[in-house]
Design an enzyme around this catalytic site. Structure first.
Site, PDB file in Angstrom:
ATOM      1  N   ASP A  80      -5.924   4.410  12.494  1.00  0.00           N
ATOM      2  CA  ASP A  80      -4.971   3.591  11.345  1.00  0.00           C
ATOM      3  C   ASP A  80      -5.687   2.803  10.488  1.00  0.00           C
ATOM      4  OD1 ASP A  80      -2.715   2.837  10.148  1.00  0.00           O
ATOM      5  OD2 ASP A  80      -2.132   1.360  11.843  1.00  0.00           O
ATOM      6  N   ASP A 100      -2.831   4.072   3.396  1.00  0.00           N
ATOM      7  CA  ASP A 100      -2.805   3.488   5.258  1.00  0.00           C
ATOM      8  C   ASP A 100      -2.597   5.244   5.709  1.00  0.00           C
ATOM      9  OD1 ASP A 100      -1.669   2.816   7.321  1.00  0.00           O
ATOM     10  OD2 ASP A 100       0.355   2.451   6.916  1.00  0.00           O
TER      11      ASP A 100
END
Length: 426
Positions: free
Chosen positions: A33, A272
């Site tokens: 992430d 992201d």
């Protein structure tokens, strides 16, 4: 310093990296992430509790980390800088915040008490746990070479809300995995596998961290990282426009808040890997849908739109002829318009066709239903104006060059890239 190369495996909603934690090693698969800093793992074989996770869990069994089975596991103390970092957010759920105690009174140089339990929030999810240190082992860029990182700091999480699996944080903060490994001044790169490889354990693509990730990459297109003073640990880029189709397609101008921030730090486009689909603000998102509708003449599949929640679904003709070894799902991609993102610094990224519309089912009666996998931002007044999600980053080499504060893009077949071959050479 030794570079790090780890395989990434695709699941339905993200990309997994295997963490080798503890003595003896325990392997825990977590999401990679770039949108957060903290690395955390589900803790305890019996005690891990995930609330409201029915929609998020895959059928594959989760791997948990057991502190009691590691001889090198210790709980971090309240004197640790990482303890300050994990509690220093203005998070209203944080136990220190709720208790009304200031961190400055807790953090004494001689303090030997354990770091208080933390609460860490995501877009929809919340996790609670204890800050823990243990040995992390990573693979180097030479076959058979591993590196041990003693006292790697991570969250040992026993309960979560809507977060069924752990996360390896790749943000810019001190807690992030590349930061703790000493790579934050260099960079990293990834090449996400196409969606058709989801849940296939036999194929993976490389995550490269260190000099190797950014060396010999000048041929890529680079856009600058934008500095957001309110959210300095996140990766922001600026979107200038979107073009539909090839050739004479005119660029659709996007709102300026997709490349500018207001005084509260809202705006910009967050890149992201922890968000699956690209999100765009209203009313621009509706304008993009209208432009797409005007150039697509296939019949709409409104019942699929209602069932899936996606905005544009079409019945696209497909052919049984297989050309150039391509599978049937790939042959009909040219029947839908291409989408090009124009980022700051004259960077034009033509998204690979499989990143825009995706087949919702197997072909039936010589047609297949494909839906646009972009979404509208839920809260346009707070946080980033848009998000560049992992689904739209498939088959694109993405390079985070921290030295020059820029992000590079190059389309490629991630399943057969040179780095993939190196990763799997016999």
């Amino acid at each position: 310093m030794l570079d790090m190369i780890e395989p990434l495996r695709e699941v339905r909603d993200g990309y997994l990296i295997s963490l080798n934690l503890g003595s003896p090693p325990q392997v825990v698969q977590v999401y990679m992430d770039t949108g957060s800093d903290l690395t955390w793992v589900p803790c305890g074989n019996l005690s891990f509790n995930c609330i409201d996770c029915d929609d998020y869990t895959n059928n594959t069994p989760m791997s948990n980390y057991s502190p009691s089975h590691s001889s090198s596991c210790v709980r971090d103390s309240c004197a640790s800088q990482f303890c300050i970092d994990v509690h220093s957010s203005d998070n209203p759920y944080d136990p220190c915040y709720i208790a009304g105690c200031s961190l400055s009174t807790l953090m004494k140089a001689t303090c030997s008490r354990p770091c208080p339990t933390f609460v860490y929030t995501y877009g929809e999810g919340v996790v609670a746990g204890t800050l823990t240190r243990d040995t992390l082992r990573v693979h180097g860029n030479t076959e058979g070479v591993t590196r041990e990182i003693a006292n790697f700091d991570f969250g040992c999480v026993g309960s979560t809300y809507r977060e069924p699996r752990g996360i390896a944080g790749f943000g810019k903060g001190s807690l992030s995995l590349p930061s703790q490994l000493g790579f934050l001044q260099k960079g990293f790169s990834h090449c996400f596998l196409a969606f058709k490889f989801a849940n296939n354990p036999n194929i993976s693509s490389p995550l490269v961290v260190g000099d190797l990730a950014i060396s010999s990459k000048e041929h890529l297109q680079f856009t600058q990282m934008l500095k957001n003073p309110m959210y300095p640990n996140s990766y922001y880029i600026g979107l200038e426009g979107i073009t539909l189709g090839t050739g004479s397609g005119s660029m659709i101008r996007v709102p300026t808040n997709l490349r500018d921030f207001d005084s509260s730090g809202n705006g910009g486009m967050l890149i992201d890997s922890g968000t699956t689909y690209t999100h765009l603000p209203q009313p621009f998102f509706s304008q993009l849908l209208a432009e797409l509708e005007s150039v697509i003449d296939h019949p709409r599949a409104t019942e699929v739109e209602e069932r899936t929640g996606f905005d544009l679904c079409y019945r696209v003709p497909c052919t049984n002829n297989v050309t150039n070894g391509m599978k049937i799902m790939d042959v009909d991609d040219h029947l839908l318009p291409s989408i090009t993102f124009h980022f700051l610094n004259n960077v034009s990224l033509v998204l690979p066709q499989g990143n825009n519309f995706y087949a919702m089912n197997a072909p039936r009666n010589s047609t297949v239903v494909k839906c646009l996998l972009f979404q509208s931002m839920d809260d346009e007044d707070y946080g980033p104006a848009g998000v560049f999600g992992s689904f739209q980053q498939q088959n694109v080499e993405v390079v985070y060059d921290m030295q020059k504060e820029r992000i590079g893009f190059q389309t490629m077949d991630c399943a057969s890239s040179l780095a993939f071959q190196q990763l799997h050479k016999p």
